[in-house]
Scaffold this motif. Structure first.
Motif, PDB file in Angstrom:
ATOM      1  N   PHE A  86       5.021  -0.416   5.780  1.00 22.85           N
ATOM      2  CA  PHE A  86       4.837  -0.864   4.392  1.00 22.85           C
ATOM      3  C   PHE A  86       3.844  -2.020   4.327  1.00 22.85           C
ATOM      4  O   PHE A  86       2.969  -2.062   3.452  1.00 22.85           O
ATOM      5  CB  PHE A  86       6.183  -1.286   3.804  1.00 22.85           C
ATOM      6  N   ALA A  87       3.968  -2.965   5.261  1.00 21.39           N
ATOM      7  CA  ALA A  87       3.085  -4.131   5.267  1.00 21.39           C
ATOM      8  C   ALA A  87       1.633  -3.719   5.473  1.00 21.39           C
ATOM      9  O   ALA A  87       0.723  -4.204   4.777  1.00 21.39           O
ATOM     10  CB  ALA A  87       3.519  -5.113   6.358  1.00 21.39           C
ATOM     11  N   GLY A  88       1.396  -2.827   6.426  1.00 22.45           N
ATOM     12  CA  GLY A  88       0.036  -2.376   6.680  1.00 22.45           C
ATOM     13  C   GLY A  88      -0.561  -1.646   5.504  1.00 22.45           C
ATOM     14  O   GLY A  88      -1.741  -1.827   5.166  1.00 22.45           O
ATOM     15  N   THR A  89       0.256  -0.821   4.859  1.00 24.38           N
ATOM     16  CA  THR A  89      -0.213  -0.079   3.687  1.00 24.38           C
ATOM     17  C   THR A  89      -0.527  -1.022   2.535  1.00 24.38           C
ATOM     18  O   THR A  89      -1.517  -0.847   1.815  1.00 24.38           O
ATOM     19  CB  THR A  89       0.854   0.939   3.245  1.00 24.38           C
ATOM     20  N   MET A  90       0.307  -2.052   2.350  1.00 24.94           N
ATOM     21  CA  MET A  90       0.089  -3.011   1.276  1.00 24.94           C
ATOM     22  C   MET A  90      -1.185  -3.826   1.501  1.00 24.94           C
ATOM     23  O   MET A  90      -1.911  -4.145   0.547  1.00 24.94           O
ATOM     24  CB  MET A  90       1.292  -3.950   1.148  1.00 24.94           C
ATOM     25  N   VAL A  91      -1.462  -4.160   2.762  1.00 21.81           N
ATOM     26  CA  VAL A  91      -2.683  -4.915   3.062  1.00 21.81           C
ATOM     27  C   VAL A  91      -3.913  -4.125   2.643  1.00 21.81           C
ATOM     28  O   VAL A  91      -4.838  -4.667   2.010  1.00 21.81           O
ATOM     29  CB  VAL A  91      -2.753  -5.262   4.564  1.00 21.81           C
ATOM     30  N   THR A  92      -3.941  -2.840   2.980  1.00 25.83           N
ATOM     31  CA  THR A  92      -5.090  -2.019   2.594  1.00 25.83           C
ATOM     32  C   THR A  92      -5.144  -1.833   1.078  1.00 25.83           C
ATOM     33  O   THR A  92      -6.232  -1.761   0.500  1.00 25.83           O
ATOM     34  CB  THR A  92      -5.039  -0.651   3.284  1.00 25.83           C
ATOM     35  N   SER A  93      -3.987  -1.773   0.430  1.00 25.82           N
ATOM     36  CA  SER A  93      -3.961  -1.645  -1.028  1.00 25.82           C
ATOM     37  C   SER A  93      -4.518  -2.898  -1.692  1.00 25.82           C
ATOM     38  O   SER A  93      -5.299  -2.820  -2.649  1.00 25.82           O
ATOM     39  CB  SER A  93      -2.534  -1.391  -1.515  1.00 25.82           C
ATOM     40  N   PHE A  94      -4.113  -4.066  -1.200  1.00 25.70           N
ATOM     41  CA  PHE A  94      -4.634  -5.325  -1.746  1.00 25.70           C
ATOM     42  C   PHE A  94      -6.143  -5.433  -1.522  1.00 25.70           C
ATOM     43  O   PHE A  94      -6.875  -5.939  -2.377  1.00 25.70           O
ATOM     44  CB  PHE A  94      -3.915  -6.517  -1.119  1.00 25.70           C
TER      45      PHE A  94
ATOM     46  N   ASN B 249      -8.163  -2.966  -1.397  1.00 25.15           N
ATOM     47  CA  ASN B 249      -8.790  -2.062  -2.365  1.00 25.15           C
ATOM     48  C   ASN B 249      -8.865  -2.710  -3.749  1.00 25.15           C
ATOM     49  O   ASN B 249      -9.878  -2.576  -4.453  1.00 25.15           O
ATOM     50  CB  ASN B 249      -8.004  -0.754  -2.436  1.00 25.15           C
ATOM     51  N   VAL B 250      -7.808  -3.405  -4.141  1.00 23.97           N
ATOM     52  CA  VAL B 250      -7.814  -4.099  -5.439  1.00 23.97           C
ATOM     53  C   VAL B 250      -8.909  -5.160  -5.466  1.00 23.97           C
ATOM     54  O   VAL B 250      -9.655  -5.301  -6.450  1.00 23.97           O
ATOM     55  CB  VAL B 250      -6.437  -4.733  -5.717  1.00 23.97           C
ATOM     56  N   PHE B 251      -8.998  -5.925  -4.377  1.00 26.70           N
ATOM     57  CA  PHE B 251     -10.044  -6.947  -4.278  1.00 26.70           C
ATOM     58  C   PHE B 251     -11.428  -6.315  -4.387  1.00 26.70           C
ATOM     59  O   PHE B 251     -12.315  -6.826  -5.073  1.00 26.70           O
ATOM     60  CB  PHE B 251      -9.907  -7.695  -2.949  1.00 26.70           C
ATOM     61  N   TRP B 252     -11.621  -5.195  -3.699  1.00 32.32           N
ATOM     62  CA  TRP B 252     -12.908  -4.509  -3.718  1.00 32.32           C
ATOM     63  C   TRP B 252     -13.243  -3.992  -5.121  1.00 32.32           C
ATOM     64  O   TRP B 252     -14.394  -4.053  -5.555  1.00 32.32           O
ATOM     65  CB  TRP B 252     -12.874  -3.355  -2.716  1.00 32.32           C
TER      66      TRP B 252
ATOM     67  N   GLU C 185     -15.651  -0.657  -7.491  1.00 32.09           N
ATOM     68  CA  GLU C 185     -15.577   0.637  -6.807  1.00 32.09           C
ATOM     69  C   GLU C 185     -14.183   0.842  -6.249  1.00 32.09           C
ATOM     70  O   GLU C 185     -13.638  -0.051  -5.597  1.00 32.09           O
ATOM     71  CB  GLU C 185     -16.602   0.710  -5.675  1.00 32.09           C
ATOM     72  N   ASN C 186     -13.587   2.003  -6.509  1.00 32.00           N
ATOM     73  CA  ASN C 186     -12.248   2.311  -6.020  1.00 32.00           C
ATOM     74  C   ASN C 186     -12.345   3.015  -4.670  1.00 32.00           C
ATOM     75  O   ASN C 186     -12.792   4.156  -4.579  1.00 32.00           O
ATOM     76  CB  ASN C 186     -11.508   3.196  -7.020  1.00 32.00           C
ATOM     77  N   LEU C 187     -11.922   2.319  -3.620  1.00 33.83           N
ATOM     78  CA  LEU C 187     -12.005   2.886  -2.268  1.00 33.83           C
ATOM     79  C   LEU C 187     -10.969   3.965  -2.018  1.00 33.83           C
ATOM     80  O   LEU C 187     -11.042   4.666  -1.015  1.00 33.83           O
ATOM     81  CB  LEU C 187     -11.838   1.765  -1.236  1.00 33.83           C
ATOM     82  N   GLN C 188     -10.005   4.077  -2.907  1.00 34.96           N
ATOM     83  CA  GLN C 188      -8.928   5.051  -2.725  1.00 34.96           C
ATOM     84  C   GLN C 188      -9.468   6.473  -2.629  1.00 34.96           C
ATOM     85  O   GLN C 188      -8.846   7.338  -2.009  1.00 34.96           O
ATOM     86  CB  GLN C 188      -7.941   4.953  -3.887  1.00 34.96           C
ATOM     87  N   TYR C 189     -10.621   6.708  -3.217  1.00 32.31           N
ATOM     88  CA  TYR C 189     -11.192   8.055  -3.227  1.00 32.31           C
ATOM     89  C   TYR C 189     -12.165   8.281  -2.071  1.00 32.31           C
ATOM     90  O   TYR C 189     -12.801   9.329  -1.989  1.00 32.31           O
ATOM     91  CB  TYR C 189     -11.903   8.299  -4.564  1.00 32.31           C
TER      92      TYR C 189
END
Length: 278
Positions: free
Chosen positions: A23-31, A33-36, A42-46
């Motif tokens: 969960f922690a690792g996933t949240m770090v990448t999510s944060f 992405n929000v910063f980016w 640009e949404n890196l999720q895609y």
């Protein structure tokens, strides 16, 4: 010479720590992405590469949590595994054995319905989800054939299975338990069957050889076969690719698995190419 591999155990606390790390690792990448998104619009999720990065980050933090909060605290050593290669004869036995179980798993999986009021909608959702994961074949190969086998074998065989055996659980129960958990995390009945059966082979090979390198290679081989089948036949069916019936695949699977299982477990003597202590 002192054994450098720590003798840790796996309990429900270790399971919670793995989940917390994931969960922690996933949240770090999510944060990130929000910063980016706020900074560069640009949404890196895609992005296919970001999907690969998110998976790797989750696995790495899960392993790190177990290492720092369980292994180092209880054994005084860092998490470490034996990756010694074995003699060529062992390799020549485990790969046909794996193919045999892949055939058997395909037959059993093919018996699970893909139509109907429940299974039909579930299968359609699962199929669409898998198609949306990545469109980049390079990212797909790196994720499925390289990253997933390394991280998943460390967690399910190296941490869970080995930790249960160190705790005193009988090897066959530890292998089965790790394989069932491995199947459950896939989240669907079609992959569950294959994950449990193939996970049992991976667990057997790891327990027999005590080298995590071999199940990693077998896992990568299985995922490579699935990737190639999807790329060239649009499904994961050996029967369709070889133009034979599922019953023929089952028969071939039983012969291959039983023959090479016997040769591997009864006739084969594991020899390491290096002289590392297990």
């Amino acid at each position: 010479m002192e054994n450098k591999y720590p003798k840790y155990t796996f309990t429900w606390i270790g399971g919670l720590l793995l989940l917390a790390g994931l969960f922690a690792g996933t949240m770090v990448t999510s944060f990130f992405n929000v910063f980016w998104m706020f900074t560069f619009k640009e949404n890196l999720q895609y992005k296919d590469w970001f999907f690969m990065l998110s998976n790797a980050a989750g696995f790495l933090t899960a392993i790190a949590f177990f290492d720092f909060f369980v292994v180092r605290r209880t054994t005084g050593k860092k998490l470490n595994f034996n990756f010694s290669p074995t003699n060529l004869y062992t390799f020549l036995l485990i790969f046909p054995m794996m193919v045999g179980m892949m055939f058997i798993a395909e037959f059993i999986t093919s018996q699970i319905p893909t139509t109907g009021p429940f299974f039909g909608k579930y299968y359609e959702f699962f199929t669409q989800l898998m198609e949306q994961l990545t469109d980049d074949p390079v990212v797909m190969v790196i994720t499925a054939v390289i990253c997933a086998p390394i991280f998943e074998e460390i967690i399910f065989r190296g941490i869970i299975q080995k930790g249960l055996i160190n705790k005193g659980v009988k090897p066959w129960k530890a292998i089965l338990s790790a394989s069932v958990i491995f199947g459950l995390v896939h989240g669907n009945p079609w992959q569950f069957v294959g994950a449990v059966l193939l996970g049992s082979v991976l667990g057997l090979v790891y327990h027999k050889t005590q080298s995590l390198l071999l199940p990693m290679l077998l896992h990568g081989f299985n995922n490579l076969c699935s990737t190639l089948l999807i790329a060239y036949t649009k499904n994961e069916s050996f029967a369709d690719a070889l133009k034979v019936s599922e019953w023929a695949i089952l028969a071939a699977g039983i012969v291959l698995f039983s023959t090479f299982y016997y040769l591997f477990t009864v006739k084969n003597k594991i020899q390491y190419i290096t002289n590392k202590e297990v």
